[in-house]
Design an enzyme around this catalytic site. Structure first.
Site, PDB file in Angstrom:
ATOM      1  CE  LYS A  78      -3.950   2.292   2.674  1.00 32.48           C
ATOM      2  NZ  LYS A  78      -4.824   1.876   3.705  1.00 32.48           N
ATOM      3  CB  SER A 153      -7.908   3.828   2.645  1.00 31.00           C
ATOM      4  OG  SER A 153      -7.194   3.192   3.665  1.00 31.00           O
ATOM      5  CB  SER A 177      -8.433   1.342   5.848  1.00 34.40           C
ATOM      6  OG  SER A 177      -9.065   2.495   5.615  1.00 34.40           O
TER       7      SER A 177
END
Lengths: 487, 98
Positions: A78, A153, A177
């Site tokens: 990420k 996210s 997330s």
């Protein structure tokens, strides 16, 4: 690599020399080339460096040297986790040109475990969002239906694993997330206990809530990856120095006399029927294995989203004050002379996207003179009540079973103009961050629309082993976890 | 929750965010909605409840006061928006003779 293969199947092929890490990395790169035009999970693929890492591991392996537990398995990162020499953009214009000058603790760990870092994947800007649509650079699609959101996210991390582009990825979870995108994309995603995984090198959003965790195709792979992520790190003062149990060895041991908690407040209006049905069926799966189902109460859970949207933005407004256009990040330029204050305001006004501005505003408001007691302090008190609810519930049960998200994936664009509705997507996941407890989302089949449904299990602090074993008890009775979308 | 446009401007100033008039209008509505939702916290009895800033049971993590290697100058300046190779360059902030 067939897209269904788990990291552990691939590891055994690598160890038996039926497959080289270079071949595996090349297969992942080919898969990315063929499907990522429609999924758009990756912000950057570092093909050359990945192949070099793979070659180094292959050489070590043929020389009979130790290659670590991840032994040449490709992994996606990420893009809010620092990898030395890589861009770390947080999907924000603010950090579009930022290059990390050190490795996050988890990256050091992954490198020494023999993982091959293949590229950085999309997220909502600064990890703020539930759909990945707040990225300044691209919209990631749900691999099961490219008109739908992958969740957020960590949408890129979830979509990359779901689409078979990588067997493993990592994300971060501040209010759901990791777990919500895992549910939307039909993969396993886990948030460990706060303090289990060092936050050193994770770009800070809300420091008392943020936690890094694994994405994988199944529970056992998630356990394997977590074993490489966690451990004490003196550079994160909230990192706990307690023994980390062995997870993978224990994963297939069913928990005798398991007590599963169900929260009746969870099943009110707003919960999708098919998600509700998945919970009913999971209850039956557990009962069939001798587990007891008990009702537990979380009377303050309904206030979780409200407390969170004071606490997280307050911490964010403080954490993101470092982006001032002076030392790094976007700096506004102008022909005319600017005061220092103008420089700050314009750099931040230009560099941050709408959701990040919204949350900074909310946090600055809640912390401002005259409102601090009414909002921030009040929210921290409610946070304690929420955490105590979980403690009491865990006196009666081992794990709590709930939906991960109120519905399967929504359409891209559906909620972008309604931030409050977007926030309410996190209603089942936020409690774990406020209370610091570990949680996991596991696939529970497809809806009639062909979209994945996720169910969530929560456990007491530091009980990751129990959480993963309980999750595995469900998973081994179902074949959902290895389904791959047709792209 | 009655938020005024002046409140929005004041908070933007506190947060050092330059907003366009359109953004101010948009945030006025959206922040009002969110703060309205958050009012549900007022219904919770928090008498005698201690605030909980974080869950970590670690406190005061000490280490010995020894110098450790840090990030060197070259790396530190790598991401500087403006630098002369030695320092971060910022706009002139004091009035006076050049």
């Amino acid at each position: 690599m067939s897209e269904q293969q788990t990291a552990q199947q691939l590891i055994s092929q690598l160890n038996n020399q039926e497959l080289s890490s270079r071949e595996l990395v090349q297969q992942c790169l080919d898969r990315i080339t063929s499907v990522d035009d429609s999924v758009k999970a990756f912000l950057e693929v570092n093909s050359e460096s990945a192949l070099q890492q793979a070659d180094a591991i292959d050489q070590k392996r043929s020389a009979g040297e130790s290659v670590g537990p991840l032994t040449g398995i490709p992994i996606a990162i990420k893009d809010n986790i620092c990898v030395e020499g890589w861009k770390t953009s947080c999907s924000s214009k603010m950090l579009e040109n930022f290059t990390s000058v050190y490795d996050a603790h988890v990256i050091e760990n992954l490198k020494s475990a023999g993982a091959v870092l293949i590229g950085r994947v999309n997220l909502d800007e600064f990890a703020m969002g539930s759909s990945c649509e707040n990225s300044a650079f691209q919209k990631t699609a749900n691999p099961w239906n490219t008109d739908c959101a992958p969740g957020g996210s960590s949408g890129g991390s979830a979509a990359a694993v779901a689409a078979g582009m990588v067997p493993l990825s990592i994300g971060s979870d501040t209010g759901g997330s990791i777990r919500q995108p895992a549910a939307f994309c039909g993969v396993v995603g886990m948030k460990p206990t706060y303090g289990r995984v060092s936050r050193y090198g994770l770009v800070a959003f809300a420091s008392s809530l943020d936690q890094i965790g694994p994405f994988a195709k199944n529970v056992s792979d998630a356990a394997l990856l977590l074993e490489s992520l966690w451990g004490h790190d003196r550079r994160d003062s909230t990192s706990v120095d307690i023994p980390a149990p062995s997870l993978v060895n224990q994963i297939d041991q069913p928990l005798a006399g398991l007590k599963v908690g169900i929260v009746s407040e969870h099943y009110s209006d707003g919960l999708d029927d098919e998600v509700h049905q998945a919970i009913q069926s999971a209850k039956e799966t557990y009962q069939a294995q001798g587990a007891e189902i008990h009702e537990v109460e979380l009377p303050h859970a309904k206030c979780g989203v409200a407390a969170y949207y004071i606490i997280a933005p307050s911490e964010a407004s403080s954490n993101l004050s470092r982006y001032d256009g002076i030392h790094y990040g976007h700096r506004a330029s102008s022909e005319e002379k600017m005061s220092l204050e103008d420089l700050y305001e314009r750099s931040r006004g230009e560099g941050f996207g709408p959701e990040v501005k919204r949350r900074i505003m909310l946090g600055a408001y809640a912390l401002s003179s005259g409102y601090y007691d009414a909002y921030y302090l009040k929210a921290l008190k409610v946070r304690r009540l929420i955490a105590e609810d979980y403690q009491k519930a865990f006196e009666k049960v081992d794990v709590i079973l709930s939906p991960t998200s109120p519905s399967p994936a929504f359409k891209l664009g559906e909620l972008v103009d309604d931030p409050l509705q977007m926030y309410l997507n996190d209603i089942y996941t936020i409690g774990a961050n406020l209370a610091g407890i570990p949680g996991i989302s596991i696939p529970a089949g497809l809806s009639s629309q062909g979209l994945p449904i996720g169910i969530q299990l929560l456990a007491p602090v530091y009980e990751e082993e129990k959480l993963l074993r309980a999750a595995r008890m469900y998973e081994k009775e179902h074949e959902h976890s290895l389904a791959v979308p047709s792209l | 929750m009655n938020l005024s446009i002046d409140d929005v401007k004041k908070v933007a100033k506190l947060a050092r965010l330059r907003l366009s008039p359109e953004e101010e209008q948009e945030f006025l509505g959206q922040l009002g909605d969110i703060l309205g939702y958050i009012e549900m916290l007022n219904e919770v009895d928090t008498e005698n409840v201690e605030p909980m800033a974080h869950i970590a049971d670690v406190v005061n993590v000490f280490r010995s006061d020894e110098a450790q290697p840090s990030i060197d100058r070259e790396k530190t300046l790598l991401n500087a928006p403006k630098t002369d190779g030695t320092y971060f360059l910022v706009p002139q902030i004091l009035d006076g003779a050049e």
